[in-house]
Scaffold this active site. Structure first.
Site, PDB file in Angstrom:
ATOM      1  N   ARG A 103       3.366  -5.091  16.818  1.00 26.55           N
ATOM      2  CA  ARG A 103       2.216  -4.701  16.203  1.00 26.55           C
ATOM      3  C   ARG A 103       0.521  -5.300  16.840  1.00 26.55           C
ATOM      4  NH1 ARG A 103       1.961  -2.841   9.922  1.00 26.55           N
ATOM      5  NH2 ARG A 103       2.481  -5.341   9.780  1.00 26.55           N
ATOM      6  N   SER A 152       1.158  -1.420   0.151  1.00 29.51           N
ATOM      7  CA  SER A 152       0.377   0.264  -0.076  1.00 29.51           C
ATOM      8  C   SER A 152       0.887   0.768   0.147  1.00 29.51           C
ATOM      9  CB  SER A 152      -1.156  -0.089   1.071  1.00 29.51           C
ATOM     10  OG  SER A 152      -0.625  -0.050   2.107  1.00 29.51           O
ATOM     11  N   HIS A 165      -2.292  -8.402   1.628  1.00 29.69           N
ATOM     12  CA  HIS A 165      -1.515  -7.600   3.212  1.00 29.69           C
ATOM     13  C   HIS A 165      -2.888  -6.891   3.325  1.00 29.69           C
ATOM     14  CE1 HIS A 165       0.059  -3.997   2.785  1.00 29.69           C
ATOM     15  NE2 HIS A 165       0.284  -2.909   2.163  1.00 29.69           N
ATOM     16  N   HIS A 225       4.733 -12.936   7.253  1.00 27.45           N
ATOM     17  CA  HIS A 225       5.586 -11.411   6.774  1.00 27.45           C
ATOM     18  C   HIS A 225       6.643 -11.957   5.647  1.00 27.45           C
ATOM     19  CE1 HIS A 225       6.544  -7.157   7.144  1.00 27.45           C
ATOM     20  NE2 HIS A 225       4.821  -7.203   7.290  1.00 27.45           N
ATOM     21  N   ASP A 263      -2.774  -8.093  11.478  1.00 29.66           N
ATOM     22  CA  ASP A 263      -3.605  -9.299  11.162  1.00 29.66           C
ATOM     23  C   ASP A 263      -4.486 -10.439  12.272  1.00 29.66           C
ATOM     24  OD1 ASP A 263      -3.899  -7.239   9.447  1.00 29.66           O
ATOM     25  OD2 ASP A 263      -2.740  -7.957   8.008  1.00 29.66           O
TER      26      ASP A 263
HETATM   27  N1  CMX Z   1       0.517 -20.001   5.603  1.00 31.63           N
HETATM   28  C1  CMX Z   1       0.881 -20.784   4.200  1.00 31.63           C
HETATM   29  N2  CMX Z   1       2.367 -20.745   4.180  1.00 31.63           N
HETATM   30  C2  CMX Z   1       2.969 -20.107   3.686  1.00 31.63           C
HETATM   31  C3  CMX Z   1       2.442 -18.364   5.151  1.00 31.63           C
HETATM   32  C4  CMX Z   1       1.233 -18.757   5.849  1.00 31.63           C
HETATM   33  N3  CMX Z   1       1.113 -17.977   6.562  1.00 31.63           N
HETATM   34  N4  CMX Z   1       3.178 -18.075   5.030  1.00 31.63           N
HETATM   35  C5  CMX Z   1       3.717 -18.026   3.713  1.00 31.63           C
HETATM   36  N5  CMX Z   1       3.576 -19.412   3.305  1.00 31.63           N
HETATM   37  C6  CMX Z   1       4.591 -19.661   2.377  1.00 31.63           C
HETATM   38  C7  CMX Z   1       3.903 -19.012   1.193  1.00 31.63           C
HETATM   39  O1  CMX Z   1       3.447 -19.050   0.452  1.00 31.63           O
HETATM   40  C8  CMX Z   1       5.416 -19.581   0.155  1.00 31.63           C
HETATM   41  O2  CMX Z   1       4.767 -20.581   0.081  1.00 31.63           O
HETATM   42  P1  CMX Z   1       5.221 -21.346  -2.195  1.00 31.63           P
HETATM   43  O3  CMX Z   1       6.640 -21.498  -1.857  1.00 31.63           O
HETATM   44  O4  CMX Z   1       4.596 -22.715  -1.697  1.00 31.63           O
HETATM   45  O5  CMX Z   1       4.690 -19.974  -2.991  1.00 31.63           O
HETATM   46  C9  CMX Z   1       6.415 -19.738   1.331  1.00 31.63           C
HETATM   47  O6  CMX Z   1       5.638 -20.277   2.771  1.00 31.63           O
HETATM   48  C10 CMX Z   1       7.671 -18.783   1.418  1.00 31.63           C
HETATM   49  O7  CMX Z   1       7.156 -17.713   1.773  1.00 31.63           O
HETATM   50  P2  CMX Z   1       7.701 -16.810   2.232  1.00 31.63           P
HETATM   51  O8  CMX Z   1       8.715 -15.825   1.160  1.00 31.63           O
HETATM   52  O9  CMX Z   1       7.920 -17.038   3.840  1.00 31.63           O
HETATM   53  O10 CMX Z   1       6.719 -15.277   2.382  1.00 31.63           O
HETATM   54  P3  CMX Z   1       6.675 -14.270   1.438  1.00 31.63           P
HETATM   55  O11 CMX Z   1       7.303 -13.380   2.016  1.00 31.63           O
HETATM   56  O12 CMX Z   1       6.118 -14.914  -0.463  1.00 31.63           O
HETATM   57  O13 CMX Z   1       4.497 -13.789   1.666  1.00 31.63           O
HETATM   58  C11 CMX Z   1       3.096 -13.577   2.866  1.00 31.63           C
HETATM   59  C12 CMX Z   1       4.613 -13.207   2.779  1.00 31.63           C
HETATM   60  C13 CMX Z   1       2.642 -12.288   4.215  1.00 31.63           C
HETATM   61  C14 CMX Z   1       2.424 -12.794   2.051  1.00 31.63           C
HETATM   62  C15 CMX Z   1       2.971 -14.209   3.591  1.00 31.63           C
HETATM   63  O14 CMX Z   1       3.821 -15.167   4.469  1.00 31.63           O
HETATM   64  C16 CMX Z   1       1.448 -15.198   3.617  1.00 31.63           C
HETATM   65  O15 CMX Z   1       0.988 -15.212   2.853  1.00 31.63           O
HETATM   66  N6  CMX Z   1       0.589 -14.796   5.111  1.00 31.63           N
HETATM   67  C17 CMX Z   1      -0.893 -14.615   5.201  1.00 31.63           C
HETATM   68  C18 CMX Z   1      -1.453 -14.039   4.426  1.00 31.63           C
HETATM   69  C19 CMX Z   1      -0.929 -12.218   5.732  1.00 31.63           C
HETATM   70  O16 CMX Z   1      -1.355 -13.035   6.407  1.00 31.63           O
HETATM   71  N7  CMX Z   1      -1.318 -11.382   5.076  1.00 31.63           N
HETATM   72  C20 CMX Z   1      -0.821 -10.329   5.685  1.00 31.63           C
HETATM   73  C21 CMX Z   1       0.660  -9.362   6.448  1.00 31.63           C
HETATM   74  C22 CMX Z   1       0.841  -8.443   6.400  1.00 31.63           C
HETATM   75  C23 CMX Z   1       0.104  -6.998   5.978  1.00 31.63           C
HETATM   76  O17 CMX Z   1       0.402  -6.483   5.222  1.00 31.63           O
HETATM   77  O18 CMX Z   1      -0.873  -6.783   6.412  1.00 31.63           O
END
Ligand code: CMX
Length: 434
Positions: A326, A240, A270, A317, A372
């Protein structure tokens, strides 16, 4: 000129001079190297933008102008409640100084004076179906308010580029003054049959938002002060913030830039994760047929979510590698005020269960909760059970950080952002030649 604007102008002019000298002497110093996995992997960790208002450390989390959340809770003025007033954080982010009680009161009053929302903005919201997602209503409303943009008007009149910051400051102040009213209108329209509540101009910014939402409990006012403070900024690289910055770098005005940034916030990876978390928790309680699931039951449900190819919302994250401060701040609030709440206790049990499971997958870089993971349960406690609204609340807060940052971008004369993209063919050729 108002005192905040004068202060900002002095600080920004000084930094601009310093920045120019620094770039003249050190502009060719290397600060990073980018590897192929970063180009394919969402540019994680690439140092490529300047963001003054906050900074994120993987271990210790967010600091705003050097202050952690517990420090903000100590030093920022609190007004009628026990949590910091978000107006104080905006002041701190904008000029890098902790404001006095009087300065914060001045800012609260200033926003109150500017808070009148033009009727056509409500009309634009009303043109949407009542069940349109609240984030859609929110971004449409911000775009509809663009007719008020001081930047757009003055640019069309031939504004000198040395005045961009001034027009952006005006847009920022007007937007922040009006967003709570717009956001509360969307809530009451979507979930309370359009039974709107007039603002109470005696209240501070967050308390007035709480009042217009229609939640009477004073504890909720304090929660809103905390909530709107901790969601405000998370350095510049998050989707964002970065979107607001990118769109703003084209000199698209503050309204259009913010609306774009809020569309990024509306993604489930996000800001929309806050609605996804609570939906996921309630689905789990439904599936398990209990309001107080055991750790074993939660563990089974987490595993079934993962087996269905879904993420556990609220965990993980892109930068953090520890529990999000947070999340911790919200848990501390709950421990102080709401520790008997069964749903909140479930959130705490989920926190005990999820990290080891995510860790065991071997690929998740951060198994810990983010902001979140906790917020929804607190809102449910105070009767705000309309999950699809939660990201709008995040968006009201986030506007403070990204708009303070836009004031800085304009004041420092930041150019159009335009990184380089590559084709896979280019990459293959590069590898072959290397
Ligand atoms: N549950 C299951 N799998 C997860 C996970 C979770 N909470 N977090 C990461 N992973 C997975 C990824 O999907 C990825 O899988 P693939 O290789 O199969 O695609 C792998 O672990 C590696 O990901 P990462 O490097 O640890 O995480 P990223 O930096 O790519 O992504 C984020 C970060 C936040 C998108 C991810 O942790 C996620 O999807 N979390 C759940 C959604 C969420 O809570 N988002 C809010 C974030 C805070 C905000 O911006 O408000």
């Amino acid at each position: 000129m108002d005192p905040l604007k004068i202060k900002f102008h002095e600080k920004a002019s000084a930094l601009r001079t310093e920045m120019r000298a620094l770039l003249k002497e050190h502009g060719d110093k290397k600060i990073d190297e980018v590897v192929l996995s970063q180009a394919f992997g969402g540019a994680r960790g690439v140092k490529m933008m300047i963001w003054e208002t906050s900074s994120l450390d993987a271990q210790s989390g967010i600091t705003f102008r050097g202050y952690s959340i517990p420090e903000l809770q100590e030093i920022l003025p609190k007004g009628e409640g026990t949590e910091p007033l978000p107006e104080g954080l905006f002041w701190l982010m904008l000029v890098g100084e902790v404001p006095t009680e009087e300065e914060v009161k001045w800012l609260s009053d200033k926003w109150t004076n500017r808070s009148q929302v033009p009727q056509h903005v409500f009309d634009a919201i009303e043109a949407l179906p009542v069940n349109a997602h609240p984030m859609t209503q929110y971004t449409v409303a911000i775009n509809a308010m663009q007719t008020e943009s001081v930047f757009a008007r003055r640019y069309a009149e031939g504004m000198n580029k040395s005045e961009y910051w001034d027009a952006t400051y005006e847009d920022t102040m007007n937007l922040l003054a009006r967003l709570p009213r717009v956001a509360a209108y969307i809530y009451r329209r979507s979930f309370k049959n359009g039974d709107h509540i007039a603002p109470d101009h005696k209240l501070d910014w967050a308390a007035n938002f709480a009042h217009m939402l229609g939640v009477k409990d004073d504890g909720f006012k304090d929660l809103m002060r905390l909530y709107l403070t901790i969601h405000a900024d998370h350095e510049g690289g998050n989707a964002s913030a970065h979107t607001t910055h990118l769109v703003g770098s084209t000199l698209s005005d503050t309204y259009n830039s913010l609306s774009a940034g809020m569309n990024a916030l509306a993604g489930p990876l996000h800001g929309l994760a806050n609605q996804e978390v609570i939906k996921w928790v309630f689905k789990m309680l439904d599936a398990l047929g209990t309001k107080t699931p055991s750790k074993e039951q939660i563990s089974d449900y987490v595993n079934s979510t993962l087996a269905n190819g879904r993420v556990i919302p609220g965990y993980g994250h892109a930068v953090l590698r520890q529990p999000d401060p947070r999340f911790v701040a919200q848990r501390t609030f709950a421990e102080k005020h709401l520790s008997d709440d069964e749903l909140i206790q479930t959130i705490w049990r989920v926190f005990e269960v999820v990290p080891p499971i995510l860790q065991s997958l071997g690929k998740v870089k951060n198994p810990w909760p983010n902001v979140d993971a906790h917020s929804g349960a607190l809102l449910v406690h105070y009767g705000l059970t309309d999950f699809s609204y939660y990201t709008v609340m995040f968006g009201v807060s986030r506007a403070m950080g990204v708009l303070a940052a836009q004031c800085w971008s304009r004041a420092l004369g930041m150019p159009l952002e335009r990184p380089k993209s590559l084709t896979t063919d280019w990459v293959k050729k590069f590898i072959a030649e290397a």
